[in-house]
Design an enzyme around this catalytic site. Structure first.
Site: not given
Ligand SMILES: NC(=O)c1ccc[n+]([C@@H]2O[C@H](COP(=O)([O-])OP(=O)(O)OC[C@H]3O[C@@H](n4cnc5c(N)ncnc54)[C@H](O)[C@@H]3O)[C@@H](O)[C@H]2O)c1
Length: 373
Positions: A15, A75, A94, A96, A118, A134, A198, A267-270
């Site tokens: 990017r 970055k 960004y 972090h 962020e 996201s 959720d 996706v939440a791996i970060d």
């Molecule tokens: N891997 C990647 O390249 C990449 C890219 C973008 C975002 N992400 C990550 O994806 C994740 C989600 O981001 P987002 O923007 O959607 O966040 P967000 O805050 O918009 O959504 C998160 C959701 O998770 C829900 N939640 C929290 N705890 C929960 C549980 N125990 N069970 C079920 N639901 C629960 C919340 O209520 C919320 O609706 C983050 O960790 C973000 O950093 C990763």
């Protein structure tokens, strides 16, 4: 103001911080835009596109850093770049910082003013400069999961939408925020049978109101997750608890209850991942198998679609970049508390509470620095 944009040097980052259209608007506001030669190539923007937008092409990163009043990137600055930052220079990217004491120390030592994408907020409590990535990752998740489900990749050999007479894939999305909603929409659009889990009732009400029968919602209790994953072909992990490591919602023991060849896309791996067996992977080697269940855990998914991601990020950052360039950071942050929320470092002082807590460092309230003007 002189706005500088160097080529990203973090491995596998394609990017670029400023698009030609953002450059054009900055030039129209009377600013000088300095782009390092080749900075946009990975995102499909050649030097000629920037020249046509009125930007100047500069040979090296050293020259960009030496000339610019504000550096706009994607970055966090790498060690080599941090050495080129100077007192009074503005950095908009960004960062972090919470898990990165080394970078934090270097930024403090440089004397620069650093505003982190962020932590910029919006009036709804959202994170407007994080949301575009996201959205990208959410839309990519079913696409990558569908590819992983193919037999040649070790998957179950299930087609997302099925065909007449054969049912669709069962997709479970855990977390119905920005990532989860986009993942659910795309999976449903591919014809899969989708359920979003959720823990936020207001969020599920919103999803139900807006998306109706496109996908179902269920409360993310342990029992419901355990039940849903047994019939799933694909599970997308999309939870976020702001500022915290992702909760582990599927254990290794749970994998034995799943169908062999089904896919976990974390996706939440970060944020550490929401499946116990997740570890970060790369675009070169994105998937691995644990107990017959495939895992896709790429930590920078938006990098796969660098052009879309660059344009999406540029659309979101441009108004803030223009405000910073037009008014200077103090006035821009005085006028907009959401931009002030992005201030992490100024003149050797840390200004973001959560970073200070994570790193055990003293924090100066950012409002005090505005008054010091
Ligand atoms: N891997 C990647 O390249 C990449 C890219 C973008 C975002 N992400 C990550 O994806 C994740 C989600 O981001 P987002 O923007 O959607 O966040 P967000 O805050 O918009 O959504 C998160 C959701 O998770 C829900 N939640 C929290 N705890 C929960 C549980 N125990 N069970 C079920 N639901 C629960 C919340 O209520 C919320 O609706 C983050 O960790 C973000 O950093 C990763």
């Amino acid at each position: 103001m002189k706005i500088g944009c160097p080529t990203e040097i973090k491995p596998q980052e394609f990017r670029v911080g400023i698009t030609p259209s953002a450059a054009q608007e900055a030039v129209a506001h009377g600013h000088t835009v300095l782009i390092q030669t080749g900075a946009g190539v990975g995102a499909g923007f050649d030097d000629a596109a920037y020249t046509a937008a009125g930007a100047q092409i500069i040979g090296t990163a050293d020259e960009v850093f030496a000339s610019a009043d504000m550096i706009v990137k994607v970055k966090e600055p790498q060690a080599k770049e941090r050495k080129m930052l100077r007192e009074g220079q503005l950095l908009f990217t960004y960062l972090h910082l919470a898990p990165d004491p080394e970078q934090t120390r270097d930024l403090l030592a440089s004397g620069c003013t650093a505003i982190a994408y962020e932590t910029v907020t919006d009036r709804n409590g959202g994170l407007p400069l994080l949301a575009p990535m996201s959205e990208v990752a959410g839309k990519l998740a079913p696409q990558m999961g569908a590819w992983t489900l193919q037999k040649a990749n070790g998957g179950r050999g299930v087609l997302m939408g099925g065909v007449p007479g054969v049912g669709p894939a069962q997709v479970v999305v855990i977390g119905g925020g920005v990532v989860g909603t986009h993942a659910a929409r795309v999976a449903a659009g591919m014809g899969a049978d989708v359920t979003v889990l959720d823990r936020s009732l207001p969020r599920m009400r919103y999803l139900d109101d807006v998306f109706g029968s496109t996908f179902r919602t269920r409360y993310a209790s342990q029992a419901n997750i355990a039940e849903m994953i047994t019939s799933a072909d694909m599970v997308v992990g999309a939870v976020l608890i702001p500022g915290a490591a992702a909760p582990k919602l599927v254990s290794r023991a749970d994998l034995a209850t799943m169908k062999p060849g089904s896919v976990l896309v974390d996706v939440a791996i970060d944020q550490g991942g929401c499946f116990e067996t997740s570890h970060a992977t790369t675009h070169e080697n994105p998937i691995y198998d644990v107990d017959g269940i495939l895992h896709y855990c790429v930590a920078n998914m938006p990098g796969a679609v660098a052009r879309t991601s660059t344009i999406a990020l540029g659309n979101a950052t441009m108004p803030f970049m223009l405000a910073l360039a037009d008014k200077g950071w103090r006035q821009a942050c005085t006028d907009d508390p959401h931009l002030l929320a992005g201030l992490n470092v100024h003149a050797g002082q840390l200004t973001y509470v959560a970073v200070g807590q994570a790193l055990g460092m003293d924090v100066t309230a950012p409002e005090k620095l505005l008054k010091a003007a």
